[in-house]
Design an enzyme around this catalytic site. Structure first.
Site, PDB file in Angstrom:
ATOM      1  N   ASP A 178       0.821  -1.203   0.000  1.00 45.66           N
ATOM      2  CA  ASP A 178       0.000   0.000   0.000  1.00 45.66           C
ATOM      3  C   ASP A 178       0.861   1.261   0.000  1.00 45.66           C
ATOM      4  O   ASP A 178       2.052   1.224   0.307  1.00 45.66           O
ATOM      5  CB  ASP A 178      -0.907   0.017   1.229  1.00 45.66           C
ATOM      6  CG  ASP A 178      -2.046  -0.981   1.137  1.00 45.66           C
ATOM      7  OD1 ASP A 178      -2.152  -1.684   0.123  1.00 45.66           O
ATOM      8  OD2 ASP A 178      -2.834  -1.056   2.106  1.00 45.66           O
ATOM      9  N   ASP A 179       0.231   2.390  -0.319  1.00 46.99           N
ATOM     10  CA  ASP A 179       0.822   3.730  -0.171  1.00 46.99           C
ATOM     11  C   ASP A 179       1.932   4.037  -1.163  1.00 46.99           C
ATOM     12  O   ASP A 179       2.794   4.884  -0.892  1.00 46.99           O
ATOM     13  CB  ASP A 179       1.328   3.950   1.261  1.00 46.99           C
ATOM     14  CG  ASP A 179       0.277   3.725   2.319  1.00 46.99           C
ATOM     15  OD1 ASP A 179      -0.920   3.857   1.982  1.00 46.99           O
ATOM     16  OD2 ASP A 179       0.623   3.410   3.463  1.00 46.99           O
ATOM     17  N   HIS A 198      -7.413   3.574   0.972  1.00 47.19           N
ATOM     18  CA  HIS A 198      -6.448   4.027   1.973  1.00 47.19           C
ATOM     19  C   HIS A 198      -7.153   4.066   3.327  1.00 47.19           C
ATOM     20  O   HIS A 198      -8.234   4.639   3.465  1.00 47.19           O
ATOM     21  CB  HIS A 198      -5.944   5.416   1.586  1.00 47.19           C
ATOM     22  CG  HIS A 198      -4.877   5.960   2.476  1.00 47.19           C
ATOM     23  ND1 HIS A 198      -3.755   5.247   2.817  1.00 47.19           N
ATOM     24  CD2 HIS A 198      -4.758   7.175   3.099  1.00 47.19           C
ATOM     25  CE1 HIS A 198      -2.979   5.995   3.598  1.00 47.19           C
ATOM     26  NE2 HIS A 198      -3.580   7.160   3.788  1.00 47.19           N
TER      27      HIS A 198
END
Length: 323
Positions: free
Chosen positions: A13-14, A134
């Protein structure tokens, strides 16, 4: 002991949050420890991250963001239920409180999601392989419906259902993390109905809440998979996703989504995950148990009722929420 045959997607993620984060994610991908990434298109390094994804042919999805930093769509001009007085999203818990209070206008959520999908196409030149959320905002009540509608409209099939079995029994997690996981379980369970109604797909099982940051170890990853697979027949084909957050620590003021990097990004937790994921121990244990790493595009993901699902998904789907 014989186990189900597991095909595992490892999603970082991210991506796009900051160059140091992205450096670690690419390192993990090139080492074969990560198989896909989720891009924050409002991240400060989104443009350079997209270039890395193209250069290394990294399967990339959209990490839809409604809680951190500046919006991409019309909300960036102000006068939106999605932002506060400073022009930033309301935060991980602030957005959740606003949704619970009925203060978030869902048509504005749809506009922001569509703007982020459009920005993704501008950066990558194609549609995302998947879209998740998110801080898991995509499974919140009401939000999950417009999220599913937006994905169906643009032809994206794959998402994430963050239902991890047994997190409440993970004594190493702090009480706030366990409480958040409990609330997330309720939201994700309720999101199944709208997700199914709009044709979305996800892996049979999900892990990663119990192994986040400094809590990650090879043993705990394997333990989480074992919990998720409990009760499934030996030899049965099962799809799984492991959510991870590797990277090198951010150094302020560089990073973030318009407000600078958060404490988690600046901590050593990201580096710890990178080291666990790329160390031989975890890879050897996965291979020993016959777990095959792959991408979402390689999988034949199923909706509940179409083959194997985790116990949590199967039980909660019996009484789905209205679409």
């Amino acid at each position: 002991m014989a186990r189900p045959r597991v095909r595992l997607v490892v999603t970082a993620d991210d991506f796009g949050y900051c160059p140091r984060r992205d450096e670690g994610i690419v390192e993990a991908f090139l080492a074969g420890a990560v198989t896909s990434v989720s891009l924050l298109v409002n991240g400060s390094a989104a443009g350079s991250a997209a270039e890395l994804a193209r250069r290394h042919r990294i399967p990339t999805g959209l990490h839809a963001n409604l809680s951190e930093g500046r919006p991409v769509g019309p909300a960036r001009h102000g006068a939106s239920s999605l932002i506060g007085s400073e022009g930033f999203f309301l935060g991980k818990m602030g957005f959740r409180r606003a949704v619970a209070a009925g203060e978030v206008i869902l048509s504005q959520v749809r506009e922001e999601l569509e703007a982020q999908l459009s920005r993704f196409r501008e950066l990558l030149g194609r549609d995302p392989t998947h879209v998740d959320g998110h801080q898991h905002v995509h499974v919140l009540p009401g939000v999950c419906r417009v999220f599913a509608q937006a994905l169906q409209a643009c032809g994206v099939r794959f998402t994430r259902l963050p239902l991890e079995r047994g997190v409440d029994g993970c004594a190493w997690l702090e009480a706030p993390a366990r409480d958040f996981a409990g609330a997330l379980e309720q939201d994700a369970s309720a999101a199944i109905g709208p997700f199914v109604h709009h044709g979305l797909q996800w892996t049979d099982v999900f892990v990663g809440l119990s192994t986040c940051g400094r809590h990650m170890s090879a043993h705990r990853v394997m333990e989480a998979l074992t919990r998720a697979l409990e009760g499934m027949p030996a030899g049965q084909a099962v799809t799984a996703e492991l959510m991870v957050h590797p990277g090198y620590p951010s150094v302020p003021p560089v990073g973030g989504c318009g407000e600078g990097p958060d404490a988690f990004s600046c901590s050593s937790d990201r580096l710890h995950e990178l080291r666990v994921l790329t160390a031989p121990v975890l890879q050897a244990q996965l291979a020993r148990d016959g777990v095959q790493l792959c991408t979402l595009e390689d999988l034949d993901c199923k909706r509940p009722g179409e083959g194997s699902t985790s116990k949590a998904t199967r039980e909660t789907f019996l009484e789905p929420s209205p679409p």
